[in-house]
Write a protein that holds these residues in place. Structure first.
Motif, PDB file in Angstrom:
ATOM      1  N   ILE A  43       0.885  -1.403  -0.247  1.00  0.00           N
ATOM      2  CA  ILE A  43      -0.225  -0.367   0.404  1.00  0.00           C
ATOM      3  C   ILE A  43       0.971   1.505  -0.400  1.00  0.00           C
ATOM      4  O   ILE A  43       0.618   2.139  -0.704  1.00  0.00           O
ATOM      5  N   ASN A  44       1.860   1.764   1.122  1.00  0.00           N
ATOM      6  CA  ASN A  44       2.839   2.432   0.724  1.00  0.00           C
ATOM      7  C   ASN A  44       3.957   2.784  -0.226  1.00  0.00           C
ATOM      8  O   ASN A  44       3.465   3.564  -0.769  1.00  0.00           O
ATOM      9  N   ASP A  45       4.055   1.702  -0.658  1.00  0.00           N
ATOM     10  CA  ASP A  45       4.467   1.258  -2.546  1.00  0.00           C
ATOM     11  C   ASP A  45       4.042   2.540  -3.164  1.00  0.00           C
ATOM     12  O   ASP A  45       4.348   3.030  -3.769  1.00  0.00           O
ATOM     13  N   LEU A  46       2.250   1.128  -3.856  1.00  0.00           N
ATOM     14  CA  LEU A  46       2.046   2.382  -4.410  1.00  0.00           C
ATOM     15  C   LEU A  46       1.934   3.668  -4.146  1.00  0.00           C
ATOM     16  O   LEU A  46       1.754   4.709  -4.929  1.00  0.00           O
ATOM     17  N   ARG A  47       1.403   3.831  -3.468  1.00  0.00           N
ATOM     18  CA  ARG A  47       0.888   5.386  -2.382  1.00  0.00           C
ATOM     19  C   ARG A  47       2.106   5.940  -3.439  1.00  0.00           C
ATOM     20  O   ARG A  47       2.009   7.538  -3.962  1.00  0.00           O
ATOM     21  N   GLU A  48       2.682   5.945  -2.453  1.00  0.00           N
ATOM     22  CA  GLU A  48       4.542   6.583  -3.150  1.00  0.00           C
ATOM     23  C   GLU A  48       4.775   6.812  -4.580  1.00  0.00           C
ATOM     24  O   GLU A  48       5.068   7.895  -5.351  1.00  0.00           O
ATOM     25  N   GLU A  49       4.747   6.120  -5.161  1.00  0.00           N
ATOM     26  CA  GLU A  49       4.934   5.920  -6.970  1.00  0.00           C
ATOM     27  C   GLU A  49       3.155   6.381  -7.046  1.00  0.00           C
ATOM     28  O   GLU A  49       3.666   6.939  -8.470  1.00  0.00           O
ATOM     29  N   LEU A  50       2.208   6.359  -7.027  1.00  0.00           N
ATOM     30  CA  LEU A  50       1.828   7.735  -7.419  1.00  0.00           C
ATOM     31  C   LEU A  50       1.461   8.564  -7.629  1.00  0.00           C
ATOM     32  O   LEU A  50       0.792   9.257  -8.217  1.00  0.00           O
ATOM     33  N   SER A  51       1.727   9.295  -6.051  1.00  0.00           N
ATOM     34  CA  SER A  51       1.884  10.792  -5.798  1.00  0.00           C
ATOM     35  C   SER A  51       2.938  10.981  -6.893  1.00  0.00           C
ATOM     36  O   SER A  51       3.296  12.370  -7.077  1.00  0.00           O
ATOM     37  N   GLU A  52       4.597   9.960  -6.794  1.00  0.00           N
ATOM     38  CA  GLU A  52       5.471  10.431  -7.507  1.00  0.00           C
ATOM     39  C   GLU A  52       5.092  10.952  -9.526  1.00  0.00           C
ATOM     40  O   GLU A  52       5.184  12.030  -9.739  1.00  0.00           O
ATOM     41  N   PHE A  53       4.544  10.015  -9.938  1.00  0.00           N
ATOM     42  CA  PHE A  53       3.798   9.785 -11.644  1.00  0.00           C
ATOM     43  C   PHE A  53       3.219  11.481 -11.555  1.00  0.00           C
ATOM     44  O   PHE A  53       3.418  12.246 -12.891  1.00  0.00           O
ATOM     45  N   VAL A  54       2.250  12.353 -10.622  1.00  0.00           N
ATOM     46  CA  VAL A  54       2.093  13.322 -10.130  1.00  0.00           C
ATOM     47  C   VAL A  54       2.470  14.589 -10.784  1.00  0.00           C
ATOM     48  O   VAL A  54       2.626  14.993 -11.537  1.00  0.00           O
ATOM     49  N   GLY A  55       3.821  14.507  -9.741  1.00  0.00           N
ATOM     50  CA  GLY A  55       4.657  15.261 -10.159  1.00  0.00           C
ATOM     51  C   GLY A  55       5.559  14.782 -11.067  1.00  0.00           C
ATOM     52  O   GLY A  55       5.955  16.311 -11.398  1.00  0.00           O
ATOM     53  N   ILE A  56       5.870  13.811 -11.420  1.00  0.00           N
ATOM     54  CA  ILE A  56       6.818  14.279 -12.592  1.00  0.00           C
ATOM     55  C   ILE A  56       5.589  14.555 -13.926  1.00  0.00           C
ATOM     56  O   ILE A  56       6.419  14.881 -14.456  1.00  0.00           O
ATOM     57  N   VAL A  89      12.460  11.965 -17.807  1.00  0.00           N
ATOM     58  CA  VAL A  89      10.964  12.623 -17.010  1.00  0.00           C
ATOM     59  C   VAL A  89      10.007  11.566 -17.406  1.00  0.00           C
ATOM     60  O   VAL A  89       9.686  10.969 -17.060  1.00  0.00           O
ATOM     61  N   ILE A  90       9.583  11.565 -18.950  1.00  0.00           N
ATOM     62  CA  ILE A  90       8.318  10.756 -19.025  1.00  0.00           C
ATOM     63  C   ILE A  90       8.633   9.389 -18.692  1.00  0.00           C
ATOM     64  O   ILE A  90       7.863   8.475 -19.381  1.00  0.00           O
ATOM     65  N   ILE A 114      -7.863   3.761 -12.472  1.00  0.00           N
ATOM     66  CA  ILE A 114      -7.028   4.486 -11.827  1.00  0.00           C
ATOM     67  C   ILE A 114      -5.655   4.354 -12.973  1.00  0.00           C
ATOM     68  O   ILE A 114      -5.638   5.327 -13.286  1.00  0.00           O
ATOM     69  N   LEU A 115      -5.944   3.203 -13.906  1.00  0.00           N
ATOM     70  CA  LEU A 115      -5.381   2.848 -15.206  1.00  0.00           C
ATOM     71  C   LEU A 115      -5.440   3.615 -15.745  1.00  0.00           C
ATOM     72  O   LEU A 115      -4.679   4.229 -17.202  1.00  0.00           O
ATOM     73  N   CYS A 116      -7.045   3.855 -16.712  1.00  0.00           N
ATOM     74  CA  CYS A 116      -6.838   4.542 -17.991  1.00  0.00           C
ATOM     75  C   CYS A 116      -6.766   6.230 -17.512  1.00  0.00           C
ATOM     76  O   CYS A 116      -6.443   6.549 -17.861  1.00  0.00           O
ATOM     77  N   ILE A 117      -7.270   6.921 -16.246  1.00  0.00           N
ATOM     78  CA  ILE A 117      -6.775   8.021 -15.607  1.00  0.00           C
ATOM     79  C   ILE A 117      -5.348   8.019 -15.907  1.00  0.00           C
ATOM     80  O   ILE A 117      -5.317   8.890 -16.513  1.00  0.00           O
ATOM     81  N   MET A 118      -4.586   7.007 -15.630  1.00  0.00           N
ATOM     82  CA  MET A 118      -2.735   7.783 -15.554  1.00  0.00           C
ATOM     83  C   MET A 118      -2.752   6.978 -17.452  1.00  0.00           C
ATOM     84  O   MET A 118      -1.601   8.821 -17.665  1.00  0.00           O
ATOM     85  N   ASN A 119      -3.099   6.891 -18.095  1.00  0.00           N
ATOM     86  CA  ASN A 119      -3.170   6.431 -19.410  1.00  0.00           C
ATOM     87  C   ASN A 119      -3.334   7.622 -20.244  1.00  0.00           C
ATOM     88  O   ASN A 119      -2.851   8.010 -20.958  1.00  0.00           O
ATOM     89  N   MET A 121      -3.687  10.969 -18.868  1.00  0.00           N
ATOM     90  CA  MET A 121      -2.579  11.662 -18.369  1.00  0.00           C
ATOM     91  C   MET A 121      -1.883  11.896 -18.934  1.00  0.00           C
ATOM     92  O   MET A 121      -1.214  12.216 -18.799  1.00  0.00           O
ATOM     93  N   LEU A 122      -1.482  10.200 -19.227  1.00  0.00           N
ATOM     94  CA  LEU A 122       0.152  10.073 -20.221  1.00  0.00           C
ATOM     95  C   LEU A 122      -0.100  10.644 -21.602  1.00  0.00           C
ATOM     96  O   LEU A 122       1.100  11.029 -22.355  1.00  0.00           O
ATOM     97  N   THR A 123      -0.467  10.493 -22.100  1.00  0.00           N
ATOM     98  CA  THR A 123      -1.255  10.626 -23.186  1.00  0.00           C
ATOM     99  C   THR A 123      -1.512  12.318 -24.077  1.00  0.00           C
ATOM    100  O   THR A 123      -1.955  12.523 -25.175  1.00  0.00           O
ATOM    101  N   SER A 124      -1.798  13.009 -23.134  1.00  0.00           N
ATOM    102  CA  SER A 124      -2.414  13.623 -23.062  1.00  0.00           C
ATOM    103  C   SER A 124      -2.258  15.390 -22.538  1.00  0.00           C
ATOM    104  O   SER A 124      -1.377  14.999 -21.425  1.00  0.00           O
ATOM    105  N   SER A 125      -1.763  15.779 -22.364  1.00  0.00           N
ATOM    106  CA  SER A 125      -1.833  17.141 -21.577  1.00  0.00           C
ATOM    107  C   SER A 125      -2.867  17.557 -20.671  1.00  0.00           C
ATOM    108  O   SER A 125      -4.327  17.872 -20.898  1.00  0.00           O
TER     109      SER A 125
END
Length: 176
Positions: A43-56, A89-90, A114-119, A121-125
């Protein structure tokens, strides 16, 4: 009247049974605690990775804005440096997406969201609304997993059944 040796034998058998169950409960509690520790780390690792994703992705958006800024148009070296950093970064964001894809269960609607939103966010601004949707979906998954962890610890895995790598808890007459 029974001989004293019968009482001694019965006492020895009773002591052995008590010792057996004592050890069995200790092992059971230890395995429950260890599994809970692994789930908490997940849970903690996933939380870290998800927050890092938005920051990146925010850093990437900033780099793209700098690259298109009129002040840097004439400075080829700076534009190349910004482009190299943007690609790094990308690439890291795609790596986090892959990590999340492996960690999350795509059979669960909230995980898939979550995965759909992440995808997206990756493919568009992405915009602030999409970012808030990502945070909301992430909180839901993390809260659900925390609740599952709490339930497992409180129940001691009493009604566990293995299903696709996770524990499924049955209440009443529900089936897996």
């Amino acid at each position: 009247m029974p001989d004293a040796s019968y009482f001694a034998a019965a006492a020895a058998i009773a002591a052995a049974i008590i010792a057996f169950f004592s050890v069995w409960f200790q092992i059971r509690n230890l395995s429950t605690a260890k599994l809970a520790e692994f789930r908490l780390r997940w849970i903690n690792d996933l939380r870290e990775e998800l927050s890092e994703f938005v920051g990146i992705l925010k850093l990437y958006r900033s780099l793209c804005a700098q690259k298109n800024d009129y002040l840097f148009r004439d400075n080829i070296k700076l534009r190349c440096d910004i482009e190299i950093e943007s690609q790094r970064v990308i690439s890291k964001a795609r790596s986090i997406y892959s990590y999340a894809s492996l960690c999350l269960d795509t059979d669960k609607k909230s995980h898939k969201k979550i995965l759909c939103i992440m995808n997206s966010m990756l493919t568009s601004s992405f915009d602030d609304c999409e970012e808030e949707g990502f945070y909301g979906a992430s909180r839901k998954v993390l809260d659900d997993e925390w609740e599952k962890l709490s339930h497992e610890l409180l129940s001691g895995f009493s009604d566990k059944r293995r299903k696709r790598g996770s524990y499924v808890f049955l209440r009443g007459n529900e089936s897996a």
